[in-house]
Design a protein around this motif. Structure first.
Motif, PDB file in Angstrom:
ATOM      1  N   CYS A  40       4.117  -5.001   5.049  1.00 31.17           N
ATOM      2  CA  CYS A  40       4.118  -4.245   3.791  1.00 31.17           C
ATOM      3  C   CYS A  40       2.988  -3.225   3.788  1.00 31.17           C
ATOM      4  O   CYS A  40       1.843  -3.548   4.124  1.00 31.17           O
ATOM      5  CB  CYS A  40       3.946  -5.219   2.617  1.00 31.17           C
ATOM      6  SG  CYS A  40       3.853  -4.435   0.993  1.00 31.17           S
ATOM      7  N   LEU A  73       6.071  -6.465  -4.090  1.00 25.61           N
ATOM      8  CA  LEU A  73       6.599  -6.179  -2.754  1.00 25.61           C
ATOM      9  C   LEU A  73       5.830  -6.951  -1.689  1.00 25.61           C
ATOM     10  O   LEU A  73       6.428  -7.447  -0.725  1.00 25.61           O
ATOM     11  CB  LEU A  73       6.534  -4.676  -2.473  1.00 25.61           C
ATOM     12  CG  LEU A  73       7.175  -4.231  -1.151  1.00 25.61           C
ATOM     13  CD1 LEU A  73       8.650  -4.627  -1.093  1.00 25.61           C
ATOM     14  CD2 LEU A  73       7.020  -2.719  -0.962  1.00 25.61           C
ATOM     15  N   CYS A 103       7.633  -9.482   0.835  1.00 26.77           N
ATOM     16  CA  CYS A 103       7.472  -9.354   2.287  1.00 26.77           C
ATOM     17  C   CYS A 103       6.926 -10.640   2.887  1.00 26.77           C
ATOM     18  O   CYS A 103       7.352 -11.074   3.971  1.00 26.77           O
ATOM     19  CB  CYS A 103       6.553  -8.171   2.607  1.00 26.77           C
ATOM     20  SG  CYS A 103       7.309  -6.551   2.349  1.00 26.77           S
ATOM     21  N   ALA A 158      -0.751  -7.372   3.490  1.00 29.06           N
ATOM     22  CA  ALA A 158      -0.271  -6.028   3.176  1.00 29.06           C
ATOM     23  C   ALA A 158      -1.419  -5.032   3.324  1.00 29.06           C
ATOM     24  O   ALA A 158      -2.594  -5.385   3.171  1.00 29.06           O
ATOM     25  CB  ALA A 158       0.271  -5.980   1.752  1.00 29.06           C
TER      26      ALA A 158
END
Length: 330
Positions: free
Chosen positions: A76, A65, A69, A97
């Motif tokens: 994120c 993820l 992102c 993130a």
């Protein structure tokens, strides 16, 4: 030339171990899921660049993820399990993130419950965040269509058996679905840890099991039970033995879910040699070096191992059980 590293890293390698046995080896499998889901959300207007996406992860989905992102200009936030290792933590930080890990837990149920509870708290404080719901939102199926097309192209025509960890349900479930839609005769074989509610083994604990990504302590809506033809429950020691054997015989250095899937595929091939078997290695073995691979001298000889065949879930027992799904007696 790839437009982003995520597009390059996502592609798996299909490696032949025997004429009728192959490993679908990913560096990190869930990039397909994350890229497909984020792309769909942007195309439908559910999110826009710059928005914050949040989800729970035991490891490989966090990195996936974060890369998705980064690819699409999103923020994120990950609520992570204690199994998220230092290498992943550092990468997430550099990618921009944010990660918060829940308190250490003695079992899978408590770990997942703590993560879901924390996500609810964050969403209450930040209602603009979009929860990716990797366990429940069917958009996580979409990215695997490309993988299924590749398998259909590269594996010779004829009956096929796909073996892999069930986890959120999106990987094996999606691949089985898309291959069947393409006209392939597919037997779908799911692999589970003991203690997972997904296929009813919550009453058989395995405190040593650290491959949380293939099991569940809560019901996952993305798991479509009717897709699966057989299920294997493999404990920690047998998963380690499978992973060590896979590395020793093929040179493939993969995670514990791959070890469990390899062990299951070998057994299924002995039962039915009319199919080509493809088992999934969802990630590399790096985060399991100390907890598993360092103890390779204690690994069991996989040629001597066999599962306990059951007909009802109350017969489940360590170290390895299997049944047709659904069981004869449910």
């Amino acid at each position: 030339m790839h437009a982003h590293i995520a597009e390059a890293v996502k592609k798996p390698d299909l490696i032949s171990l025997e004429p009728d046995l192959a490993c679908l080896r990913f560096e990190t499998m869930k990039i397909y899921s994350a890229l497909g889901a984020v792309r769909h959300l942007l195309e439908t207007g559910a999110v826009k660049p710059g928005d914050t996406l949040i989800d729970s992860s035991s490891g490989i989905y966090a990195q996936a993820l974060a890369l998705a992102c980064h690819r699409y200009g999103m923020k994120c936030h990950i609520v992570g399990s204690t199994t998220v290792d230092r290498s992943t933590r550092v990468q997430l930080e550099i990618l921009g993130a944010t990660l918060e890990q829940v308190a250490p837990s003695k079992n899978l149920r408590l770990d997942q419950e703590l993560r879901v509870r924390r996500i609810a708290e964050i969403l209450a404080a930040h209602p603009s965040y979009h929860w990716m719901r990797q366990y429940h939102d069917a958009i996580h199926y979409y990215g695997y269509r490309e993988v299924a097309e590749s398998i259909d192209k590269d594996v010779p025509a004829g009956p096929l058996a796909l073996v892999g960890g069930v986890g959120s349900g999106a990987s094996t479930g999606a691949l089985g679905t898309y291959l069947r839609e393409a006209g392939r005769d597919v037997t779908l074989i799911g692999v589970q840890p003991f203690g997972s509610v997904t296929f009813g083994s919550e009453h058989v604990a395995d405190p040593d099991m650290i491959i949380a990504g293939i099991g569940s302590a809560i019901a996952f809506q993305n798991v479509r039970h009717e897709l699966y033809d057989r299920v294997h429950w493999v404990n920690f020691d047998h998963a380690v033995s499978g992973a060590v054997s896979l590395l020793r015989t093929s040179g493939i250095f993969a995670g514990l879910s791959a070890g469990a899937s390899y062990l299951s595929a070998l057994w299924e091939r002995r039962r039915d040699d009319t199919r080509t078997y493809v088992f999934i290695a969802a990630d590399t073995g790096h985060r399991y070096v100390e907890s598993a691979y360092a103890h390779h001298r204690q690994a069991l000889d996989t040629d001597t191992l066999k599962p306990h065949e059951i007909t009802s879930l109350d017969q489940l027992k360590h170290p390895w059980s299997t049944t047709a799904w659904p069981p004869v007696t449910s």
